[in-house]
Design a protein around this motif. Sequence first.
Motif, short mmCIF file in Angstrom:
data_model
loop_
_atom_site.label_atom_id
_atom_site.label_comp_id
_atom_site.label_asym_id
_atom_site.label_seq_id
_atom_site.Cartn_x
_atom_site.Cartn_y
_atom_site.Cartn_z
N THR A 19 -46.06 38.60 -17.65
CA THR A 19 -45.05 38.31 -18.67
C THR A 19 -44.64 39.57 -19.42
O THR A 19 -43.48 39.73 -19.79
N ARG A 23 -40.84 40.77 -19.72
CA ARG A 23 -40.21 41.11 -21.01
C ARG A 23 -39.52 42.47 -20.93
O ARG A 23 -38.36 42.62 -21.36
N THR A 26 -36.42 42.25 -18.66
CA THR A 26 -35.35 41.47 -19.28
C THR A 26 -34.66 42.26 -20.38
O THR A 26 -33.42 42.28 -20.48
N GLU A 27 -35.44 42.92 -21.22
CA GLU A 27 -34.85 43.72 -22.31
C GLU A 27 -34.06 44.90 -21.75
O GLU A 27 -33.01 45.28 -22.28
N LEU A 48 -42.58 33.99 -21.55
CA LEU A 48 -41.34 34.72 -21.75
C LEU A 48 -40.40 34.01 -22.72
O LEU A 48 -39.71 34.65 -23.52
N PHE A 51 -41.05 34.97 -26.32
CA PHE A 51 -40.65 36.32 -26.72
C PHE A 51 -39.14 36.50 -26.75
O PHE A 51 -38.61 37.19 -27.63
N LEU A 52 -38.43 35.90 -25.80
CA LEU A 52 -36.99 36.12 -25.67
C LEU A 52 -36.26 34.79 -25.52
O LEU A 52 -35.63 34.52 -24.49
N THR A 56 -33.66 33.16 -22.36
CA THR A 56 -34.61 32.57 -21.42
C THR A 56 -34.55 31.06 -21.45
O THR A 56 -34.38 30.45 -22.52
N SER A 184 -39.75 43.93 -30.16
CA SER A 184 -38.70 44.20 -29.18
C SER A 184 -38.84 45.64 -28.70
O SER A 184 -38.90 46.57 -29.51
#
Length: 222
Positions: A19, A23, A26-27, A48, A51-52, A56, A184
């Motif tokens: 994960t 992350r 994805t960022e 995930l 966090f986002l 997601t 982040s």
Amino acid sequence: MYRTPVFIICSPRPLVGKTLIARLLTEFLLLKHGTVAAFDINLKEPSLLDFLPGVTETADVIDTFGKMQLMDRLIVNDGVGKVIDLGFHAFDEFFKMTGEIGFMKEAARRGVSPIILFVADTDRVSARAFPMLQQQIPPNALITIDNEHIVRGELPPAMGKGRVLRIAALPVFLKTYIDRLTFSFTGYLRNEKDSSTELHQWIRANYTSFRELELNLLLQGS
């Protein structure tokens, strides 16, 4: 013609940093392209989605309806990069499904480029899973993630022969820091003025690796 990337981060084992890598990726895609679609296939928290949550959604591969819903999203060449955080509980079922429907060939036909990011470990379950992926996934689409926090030393020989992406281990206090749900990676890069900090350099190194991964995809599609 631009090919839509689909990054599938996976392992048949829990607690290998899967994960965390999802992350980061994805960022990175969100920073670089302004858009990304992430899918969370996990049982345990945090995942995930925690966090986002803005980019997601949850997905399921246990029943036929869930599988078809997910595949319909992944097979579209819409220019929006996809990231799948594939939980260890769904590993076998997911790749059984992709093998049965010929996902890799159908994706290629539609202008979609799946990339499998397999998080390496030294256990027997991982040792059995990796050859299964090698049979189904073309070599240029299968990448071994060498998470130095998990594999401390050399990768198992079979996993080190192909493409490898290394994630350096962080000190425990920094690992605790980035595990906060509000943290982040891109936000840290923007707000931390001292670019010499260990975390700043760690994030930049991983983003650079992902940029090179994307560049390879573009070269393959040209």
